[in-house]
Design a protein around this motif. Sequence first.
Motif, PDB file in Angstrom:
ATOM      1  N   GLU A  47       0.840  -1.187   0.000  1.00 10.47           N
ATOM      2  CA  GLU A  47       0.000   0.000   0.000  1.00 10.47           C
ATOM      3  C   GLU A  47       0.876   1.237   0.000  1.00 10.47           C
ATOM      4  N   GLN A  48       0.414   2.244  -0.686  1.00 10.66           N
ATOM      5  CA  GLN A  48       1.110   3.507  -0.697  1.00 10.66           C
ATOM      6  C   GLN A  48       0.730   4.275   0.566  1.00 10.66           C
ATOM      7  N   VAL A  49       1.708   4.572   1.368  1.00 16.33           N
ATOM      8  CA  VAL A  49       1.468   5.264   2.631  1.00 16.33           C
ATOM      9  C   VAL A  49       2.273   6.557   2.641  1.00 16.33           C
ATOM     10  N   ALA A  50       1.576   7.657   2.871  1.00 14.29           N
ATOM     11  CA  ALA A  50       2.280   8.938   2.941  1.00 14.29           C
ATOM     12  C   ALA A  50       3.074   8.994   4.234  1.00 14.29           C
ATOM     13  N   PRO A  51       4.353   9.369   4.167  1.00 17.07           N
ATOM     14  CA  PRO A  51       5.148   9.488   5.394  1.00 17.07           C
ATOM     15  C   PRO A  51       4.487  10.448   6.375  1.00 17.07           C
ATOM     16  N   GLU A  52       4.530  10.100   7.637  1.00 21.21           N
ATOM     17  CA  GLU A  52       3.927  10.924   8.681  1.00 21.21           C
ATOM     18  C   GLU A  52       4.745  12.192   8.895  1.00 21.21           C
ATOM     19  N   PRO A  53       4.111  13.344   8.927  1.00 18.39           N
ATOM     20  CA  PRO A  53       4.860  14.578   9.201  1.00 18.39           C
ATOM     21  C   PRO A  53       5.294  14.623  10.658  1.00 18.39           C
ATOM     22  N   ILE A  54       6.472  15.130  10.913  1.00 12.50           N
ATOM     23  CA  ILE A  54       6.962  15.218  12.283  1.00 12.50           C
ATOM     24  C   ILE A  54       6.160  16.251  13.077  1.00 12.50           C
ATOM     25  N   ARG A  55       5.544  17.171  12.360  1.00  8.30           N
ATOM     26  CA  ARG A  55       4.748  18.204  13.028  1.00  8.30           C
ATOM     27  C   ARG A  55       3.321  18.185  12.465  1.00  8.30           C
ATOM     28  N   PRO A  56       2.420  17.444  13.101  1.00 13.93           N
ATOM     29  CA  PRO A  56       1.045  17.350  12.589  1.00 13.93           C
ATOM     30  C   PRO A  56       0.287  18.658  12.767  1.00 13.93           C
ATOM     31  N   GLU A  57      -0.769  18.792  11.991  1.00 18.57           N
ATOM     32  CA  GLU A  57      -1.628  19.973  12.118  1.00 18.57           C
ATOM     33  C   GLU A  57      -2.344  19.920  13.471  1.00 18.57           C
ATOM     34  N   PRO A  58      -2.359  21.023  14.219  1.00 20.26           N
ATOM     35  CA  PRO A  58      -3.049  21.030  15.522  1.00 20.26           C
ATOM     36  C   PRO A  58      -4.546  20.807  15.364  1.00 20.26           C
ATOM     37  N   ALA A  59      -5.130  20.086  16.299  1.00 21.12           N
ATOM     38  CA  ALA A  59      -6.574  19.920  16.315  1.00 21.12           C
ATOM     39  C   ALA A  59      -7.227  21.226  16.759  1.00 21.12           C
ATOM     40  N   ASP A  78      17.526  24.582  14.927  1.00 19.89           N
ATOM     41  CA  ASP A  78      17.564  25.089  13.554  1.00 19.89           C
ATOM     42  C   ASP A  78      16.218  25.661  13.126  1.00 19.89           C
ATOM     43  N   GLY A  79      15.280  25.760  14.093  1.00 19.52           N
ATOM     44  CA  GLY A  79      13.974  26.333  13.804  1.00 19.52           C
ATOM     45  C   GLY A  79      12.936  25.328  13.350  1.00 19.52           C
ATOM     46  N   ARG A  80      13.316  24.022  13.269  1.00 21.61           N
ATOM     47  CA  ARG A  80      12.393  22.994  12.813  1.00 21.61           C
ATOM     48  C   ARG A  80      12.262  21.899  13.872  1.00 21.61           C
ATOM     49  N   VAL A  81      11.074  21.322  13.953  1.00 26.24           N
ATOM     50  CA  VAL A  81      10.806  20.264  14.928  1.00 26.24           C
ATOM     51  C   VAL A  81      11.536  18.992  14.523  1.00 26.24           C
ATOM     52  N   ASP A  82      12.210  18.376  15.491  1.00 24.96           N
ATOM     53  CA  ASP A  82      12.940  17.128  15.258  1.00 24.96           C
ATOM     54  C   ASP A  82      12.310  15.945  15.972  1.00 24.96           C
ATOM     55  N   LEU A  83      11.563  16.215  17.040  1.00 24.88           N
ATOM     56  CA  LEU A  83      11.022  15.144  17.873  1.00 24.88           C
ATOM     57  C   LEU A  83       9.646  15.545  18.395  1.00 24.88           C
ATOM     58  N   THR A  84       8.692  14.644  18.255  1.00 24.58           N
ATOM     59  CA  THR A  84       7.334  14.887  18.745  1.00 24.58           C
ATOM     60  C   THR A  84       6.925  13.760  19.667  1.00 24.58           C
ATOM     61  N   THR A  85       6.525  14.111  20.882  1.00 22.63           N
ATOM     62  CA  THR A  85       6.112  13.130  21.881  1.00 22.63           C
ATOM     63  C   THR A  85       4.613  13.235  22.111  1.00 22.63           C
ATOM     64  N   TYR A  86       3.939  12.088  22.110  1.00 18.68           N
ATOM     65  CA  TYR A  86       2.494  12.031  22.322  1.00 18.68           C
ATOM     66  C   TYR A  86       2.225  11.432  23.701  1.00 18.68           C
ATOM     67  N   TYR A  87       1.186  11.951  24.374  1.00 19.08           N
ATOM     68  CA  TYR A  87       0.873  11.533  25.739  1.00 19.08           C
ATOM     69  C   TYR A  87      -0.544  10.975  25.813  1.00 19.08           C
TER      70      TYR A  87
END
Length: 203
Positions: A35-47, A93-102
């Motif tokens: 299946e073609q899966v779009a890579p997950e963005p490191i910075r998702p759109e806020p809900a 560098d002004g860009r998100v490198d790591l996203t933690t979910y709780y």
Amino acid sequence: MKPSRRWILGLALVGACGCASDKAAKKPEETQEQEQVAPEPIRPEPASNEKVSKKDTNGDDKPDVWVYAVKERGADGAERERMVRKELDINWDGRVDLTTYYDAREEREREAMDLDFDGKVDSVFFYEKGVNIRRERDLNGDGKPDVWVFYEKGKLARKERDSNGDSRVDYWEYWENNQVDRIGEDLDGDGNVDKWSRGTPAE
């Protein structure tokens, strides 16, 4: 300190926080069809219900930590804010490198990393009750994991790999007492081990 060194230091700190759990997590069932899966963005759109607060931890007047929270009512009926996600710019560098979910208890349950700075997730740590139980890595950037690492009773138990990109595991590495015990290989692509080797050093 150079940005690259800051990034390595940041990953080291993250790794130090993750211990192994008493049981390995199961990954989703492998599919026969690719299946073609779009890579997950490191910075998702806020809900729409998420509120973000920004922090500058290095004093350069630019945010490098973003904390997202939602309002909800607790068991006592009182309204509170619960943290759902935290984004970090580890190398400044002004860009998100790591996203933690709780989770609902504000315990870490998933940690996504962008290791090649392209804005997409290529490594994910999974947690149970705040403890690292599994790691996944997307090596070819197709949005699907190619490497899985599992832990049991506080130790590395198994590594699996899809080496040809067909969404099937074809390499298994079983560990005992912190060393490789045996290796299984699928040589004909049917999803079953065709060759076992014992005591072979890990790559």
